[in-house]
Motif scaffolding. Structure first.
Motif, mmCIF file in Angstrom:
data_model
loop_
_atom_site.group_PDB
_atom_site.id
_atom_site.type_symbol
_atom_site.label_atom_id
_atom_site.label_comp_id
_atom_site.label_asym_id
_atom_site.label_seq_id
_atom_site.Cartn_x
_atom_site.Cartn_y
_atom_site.Cartn_z
ATOM 1 N N UNK A 27 0.034 -0.403 6.055
ATOM 2 C CA UNK A 27 -1.008 0.430 5.502
ATOM 3 C C UNK A 27 -2.359 -0.300 5.480
ATOM 4 N N UNK A 28 -3.449 0.152 6.141
ATOM 5 C CA UNK A 28 -4.751 -0.486 6.116
ATOM 6 C C UNK A 28 -5.555 0.239 4.828
ATOM 7 N N UNK A 29 -6.121 -0.594 4.347
ATOM 8 C CA UNK A 29 -6.966 -0.377 3.166
ATOM 9 C C UNK A 29 -8.408 -0.415 3.522
ATOM 10 N N UNK A 30 -9.099 0.204 3.635
ATOM 11 C CA UNK A 30 -10.682 0.236 3.958
ATOM 12 C C UNK A 30 -11.506 0.737 3.095
ATOM 13 N N UNK B 194 -2.345 0.487 -5.431
ATOM 14 C CA UNK B 194 -1.988 1.900 -5.715
ATOM 15 C C UNK B 194 -1.097 2.539 -4.133
ATOM 16 N N UNK B 195 -1.418 1.649 -3.251
ATOM 17 C CA UNK B 195 -0.775 2.171 -1.943
ATOM 18 C C UNK B 195 0.538 1.136 -1.885
ATOM 19 N N UNK C 269 -1.717 -4.225 4.526
ATOM 20 C CA UNK C 269 -0.977 -4.585 3.425
ATOM 21 C C UNK C 269 0.374 -4.009 3.708
ATOM 22 N N UNK C 270 1.272 -4.966 3.578
ATOM 23 C CA UNK C 270 2.764 -4.865 3.703
ATOM 24 C C UNK C 270 3.472 -4.925 2.506
ATOM 25 N N UNK C 271 4.609 -4.249 2.109
ATOM 26 C CA UNK C 271 5.328 -4.494 0.896
ATOM 27 C C UNK C 271 6.946 -4.135 1.534
ATOM 28 N N UNK C 272 7.343 -4.708 2.656
ATOM 29 C CA UNK C 272 8.766 -4.282 3.359
ATOM 30 C C UNK C 272 9.726 -4.561 2.376
ATOM 31 N N UNK C 273 10.455 -3.438 2.306
ATOM 32 C CA UNK C 273 11.624 -3.450 1.360
ATOM 33 C C UNK C 273 11.180 -3.397 -0.150
ATOM 34 N N UNK D 70 -8.444 7.930 -1.052
ATOM 35 C CA UNK D 70 -7.989 7.574 -2.650
ATOM 36 C C UNK D 70 -9.328 7.213 -3.321
ATOM 37 N N UNK D 71 -9.623 7.281 -4.469
ATOM 38 C CA UNK D 71 -10.606 6.843 -5.612
ATOM 39 C C UNK D 71 -10.006 5.493 -6.157
ATOM 40 N N UNK D 72 -10.552 4.229 -5.989
ATOM 41 C CA UNK D 72 -10.091 3.285 -6.717
ATOM 42 C C UNK D 72 -11.554 2.516 -7.162
ATOM 43 N N UNK D 73 -11.352 1.624 -8.003
ATOM 44 C CA UNK D 73 -12.451 0.702 -8.648
ATOM 45 C C UNK D 73 -12.697 -0.523 -8.008
#
Length: 61
Positions: free
Chosen positions: A53-56, A40-41, A1-5, A29-32
């Protein structure tokens, strides 16, 4: 996941836990859903400042 600038969230499927760059750490983190976790991240400093950011999902037996 990226959100550059902070210009928008970009996700790419797959596992990418291999990098020439150091891994800065991890958080649980806790997410549904996976989508909620990504939301969230997406505003974290690493995601906005040209990082990745890797989300696993964490599966509990």
């Amino acid at each position: 996941m990226r959100n550059h600038d902070g210009t928008g969230v970009r996700t790419t499927g797959g596992a990418f836990l291999r990098s020439e760059l150091p891994i800065a750490g991890f958080a649980i983190i806790e997410a549904s859903s996976l989508e909620e976790a990504i939301e969230m991240v997406s505003g974290t400093p690493c995601a906005v400042a040209q990082g990745v950011v890797e989300v696993w999902p964490l599966e509990v037996p």
